[in-house]
Design a protein around this motif. Structure first.
Motif, PDB file in Angstrom:
ATOM      1  N   THR A  48       0.956  -1.278  -0.254  1.00 41.29           N
ATOM      2  CA  THR A  48       0.111  -0.033  -0.044  1.00 41.29           C
ATOM      3  C   THR A  48       0.893   1.327  -0.081  1.00 41.29           C
ATOM      4  N   ARG A  49       2.093   1.003   0.668  1.00 41.33           N
ATOM      5  CA  ARG A  49       3.096   2.424   0.588  1.00 41.33           C
ATOM      6  C   ARG A  49       4.427   1.806   0.686  1.00 41.33           C
ATOM      7  N   ILE A  50       5.312   2.451   0.057  1.00 47.11           N
ATOM      8  CA  ILE A  50       6.728   2.110  -0.100  1.00 47.11           C
ATOM      9  C   ILE A  50       7.330   3.382  -0.190  1.00 47.11           C
ATOM     10  N   HIS A  51       8.394   3.459   0.811  1.00 45.68           N
ATOM     11  CA  HIS A  51       9.418   4.819   0.681  1.00 45.68           C
ATOM     12  C   HIS A  51      10.672   4.209   0.330  1.00 45.68           C
ATOM     13  N   ILE A  52      11.148   4.787  -0.619  1.00 47.50           N
ATOM     14  CA  ILE A  52      12.554   4.645  -1.238  1.00 47.50           C
ATOM     15  C   ILE A  52      13.536   5.740  -0.672  1.00 47.50           C
ATOM     16  N   GLN A  53      14.565   5.343  -0.033  1.00 48.76           N
ATOM     17  CA  GLN A  53      15.458   6.564   0.506  1.00 48.76           C
ATOM     18  C   GLN A  53      16.936   6.228   0.042  1.00 48.76           C
ATOM     19  N   PHE A  54      17.568   7.101  -1.071  1.00 47.69           N
ATOM     20  CA  PHE A  54      18.847   7.011  -1.577  1.00 47.69           C
ATOM     21  C   PHE A  54      19.875   7.495  -0.445  1.00 47.69           C
ATOM     22  N   SER A 100      10.731   1.090 -14.363  1.00 46.40           N
ATOM     23  CA  SER A 100       9.484   0.479 -14.586  1.00 46.40           C
ATOM     24  C   SER A 100       8.725  -0.189 -13.474  1.00 46.40           C
ATOM     25  N   ALA A 101       9.602  -0.652 -12.678  1.00 45.76           N
ATOM     26  CA  ALA A 101       8.780  -1.285 -11.433  1.00 45.76           C
ATOM     27  C   ALA A 101       8.189  -0.277 -10.678  1.00 45.76           C
ATOM     28  N   SER A 102       8.749   1.082 -10.335  1.00 46.58           N
ATOM     29  CA  SER A 102       8.360   2.047  -9.512  1.00 46.58           C
ATOM     30  C   SER A 102       7.111   2.416 -10.266  1.00 46.58           C
ATOM     31  N   ILE A 103       6.927   2.657 -11.484  1.00 45.10           N
ATOM     32  CA  ILE A 103       5.897   3.240 -12.273  1.00 45.10           C
ATOM     33  C   ILE A 103       4.650   2.117 -12.267  1.00 45.10           C
ATOM     34  N   MET A 104       5.222   0.985 -12.663  1.00 43.84           N
ATOM     35  CA  MET A 104       4.095   0.028 -12.542  1.00 43.84           C
ATOM     36  C   MET A 104       3.231  -0.194 -11.343  1.00 43.84           C
ATOM     37  N   LEU A 105       4.203  -0.231 -10.246  1.00 35.11           N
ATOM     38  CA  LEU A 105       3.458  -0.233  -8.914  1.00 35.11           C
ATOM     39  C   LEU A 105       2.670   0.757  -8.338  1.00 35.11           C
ATOM     40  N   GLY A 106       3.134   2.128  -8.981  1.00 38.41           N
ATOM     41  CA  GLY A 106       2.473   3.348  -8.740  1.00 38.41           C
ATOM     42  C   GLY A 106       1.044   3.347  -9.313  1.00 38.41           C
ATOM     43  N   ARG A 107       1.230   2.875 -10.596  1.00 39.01           N
ATOM     44  CA  ARG A 107      -0.223   2.899 -11.352  1.00 39.01           C
ATOM     45  C   ARG A 107      -1.204   1.731 -10.736  1.00 39.01           C
ATOM     46  N   ALA A 108      -0.500   0.911  -9.944  1.00 39.09           N
ATOM     47  CA  ALA A 108      -1.586  -0.311  -9.319  1.00 39.09           C
ATOM     48  C   ALA A 108      -2.067   0.287  -8.057  1.00 39.09           C
ATOM     49  N   GLY A 109      -1.688   1.643  -7.702  1.00 37.67           N
ATOM     50  CA  GLY A 109      -2.272   2.265  -6.464  1.00 37.67           C
ATOM     51  C   GLY A 109      -1.278   2.346  -5.255  1.00 37.67           C
ATOM     52  N   VAL A 110      -0.126   1.826  -5.281  1.00 36.32           N
ATOM     53  CA  VAL A 110       0.892   1.905  -4.405  1.00 36.32           C
ATOM     54  C   VAL A 110       1.283   3.150  -4.301  1.00 36.32           C
ATOM     55  N   ASP A 111       1.284   3.897  -3.003  1.00 40.42           N
ATOM     56  CA  ASP A 111       2.078   5.266  -2.839  1.00 40.42           C
ATOM     57  C   ASP A 111       3.208   5.134  -2.516  1.00 40.42           C
ATOM     58  N   ILE A 112       4.085   5.546  -3.508  1.00 40.43           N
ATOM     59  CA  ILE A 112       5.638   5.411  -3.367  1.00 40.43           C
ATOM     60  C   ILE A 112       6.018   6.719  -3.315  1.00 40.43           C
ATOM     61  N   THR A 113       6.880   7.000  -2.374  1.00 43.40           N
ATOM     62  CA  THR A 113       7.605   8.349  -2.057  1.00 43.40           C
ATOM     63  C   THR A 113       9.289   8.151  -2.276  1.00 43.40           C
ATOM     64  N   HIS A 114       9.829   9.131  -2.320  1.00 43.83           N
ATOM     65  CA  HIS A 114      11.442   9.057  -2.559  1.00 43.83           C
ATOM     66  C   HIS A 114      11.936   9.880  -1.692  1.00 43.83           C
ATOM     67  N   GLY A 115      13.126   9.584  -1.276  1.00 50.47           N
ATOM     68  CA  GLY A 115      14.036  10.784  -0.516  1.00 50.47           C
ATOM     69  C   GLY A 115      15.589  10.520  -0.711  1.00 50.47           C
ATOM     70  N   TYR A 116      16.114  11.402  -0.422  1.00 48.50           N
ATOM     71  CA  TYR A 116      17.707  11.133  -0.711  1.00 48.50           C
ATOM     72  C   TYR A 116      18.546  12.046   0.402  1.00 48.50           C
ATOM     73  N   GLU A 117      19.715  11.562   0.579  1.00 45.78           N
ATOM     74  CA  GLU A 117      20.701  11.995   1.572  1.00 45.78           C
ATOM     75  C   GLU A 117      21.993  12.328   0.961  1.00 45.78           C
ATOM     76  N   ILE A 118      22.674  12.987   0.895  1.00 47.39           N
ATOM     77  CA  ILE A 118      24.146  13.109   0.242  1.00 47.39           C
ATOM     78  C   ILE A 118      25.162  13.281   1.260  1.00 47.39           C
ATOM     79  N   VAL A 119      26.158  12.150   1.177  1.00 48.71           N
ATOM     80  CA  VAL A 119      27.217  12.103   2.046  1.00 48.71           C
ATOM     81  C   VAL A 119      28.436  12.623   1.126  1.00 48.71           C
ATOM     82  N   GLU A 120      28.925  13.597   1.536  1.00 44.76           N
ATOM     83  CA  GLU A 120      30.315  14.104   1.072  1.00 44.76           C
ATOM     84  C   GLU A 120      31.438  13.720   1.546  1.00 44.76           C
ATOM     85  N   ILE A 121      32.668  13.220   0.612  1.00 43.77           N
ATOM     86  CA  ILE A 121      33.762  12.520   1.332  1.00 43.77           C
ATOM     87  C   ILE A 121      34.758  13.335   0.606  1.00 43.77           C
ATOM     88  N   ASP A 122      35.918  13.547   1.204  1.00 49.45           N
ATOM     89  CA  ASP A 122      37.231  14.222   0.681  1.00 49.45           C
ATOM     90  C   ASP A 122      37.850  13.399   0.006  1.00 49.45           C
TER      91      ASP A 122
END
Length: 140
Positions: A87-93, A118-140
């Motif tokens: 019903t809901r999926i959150h993807i965190q990068f 295509s997997a995300s788009i297919m599941l979204g069209r099937a009614g799954v609430d898919i959200t996305h987030g991201y975090e950036i980790v900086e290295i030297d």
């Protein structure tokens, strides 16, 4: 694309991809399994994460971002009643690299979600609430 599934015993199945790779799927003991493989719905979630990860890495490489690592966590909820669909999926990068441009990371995540995965788009069209987030980790 093709795949074959072979029942082994109990709740264990072997899935073979058209490219010749095998995956063991099994259920928990209370469902007749021996817990010797991933659950079938876990494979759907892993496939979604792999699809989105592939897109983000590819887009960031093409935009010449100096990425060193990309890790993705997926958090999913399923319906309480049969069929127990997602019903809901959150993807965190979590994108690690040098001098990464936030606009490029954001764009890569958005393009994956809206155009390429295509997997995300297919599941979204099937009614799954898919959200996305991201975090950036900086290295030297």
């Amino acid at each position: 694309m093709k795949a074959q599934i072979k029942w082994v015993d109990g709740a264990m199945f072997l899935g073979e991809s058209g490219s010749g790779h095998t995956l063991v799927m099994d259920g928990p003991p209370d469902a007749g399994g021996r817990n010797m493989g991933v659950r079938p719905m876990e494979t759907v979630l892993i496939g979604l994460g792999g699809c989105a990860s592939y897109d983000v890495v590819s887009i960031l490489k093409k935009s010449r971002q100096d990425i060193r690592d990309v890790q993705v966590s997926l958090d999913a909820e399923r319906a309480d009643t049969e069929p127990k669909v997602f019903t809901r999926i959150h993807i965190q990068f979590v994108v690690t690299g040098k001098q990464l441009k936030e606009a490029q990371v954001k764009r890569a995540v958005e393009l994956s979600a809206e155009k390429y995965c295509s997997a995300s788009i297919m599941l979204g069209r099937a009614g799954v609430d898919i959200t996305h987030g991201y975090e950036i980790v900086e290295i030297d």
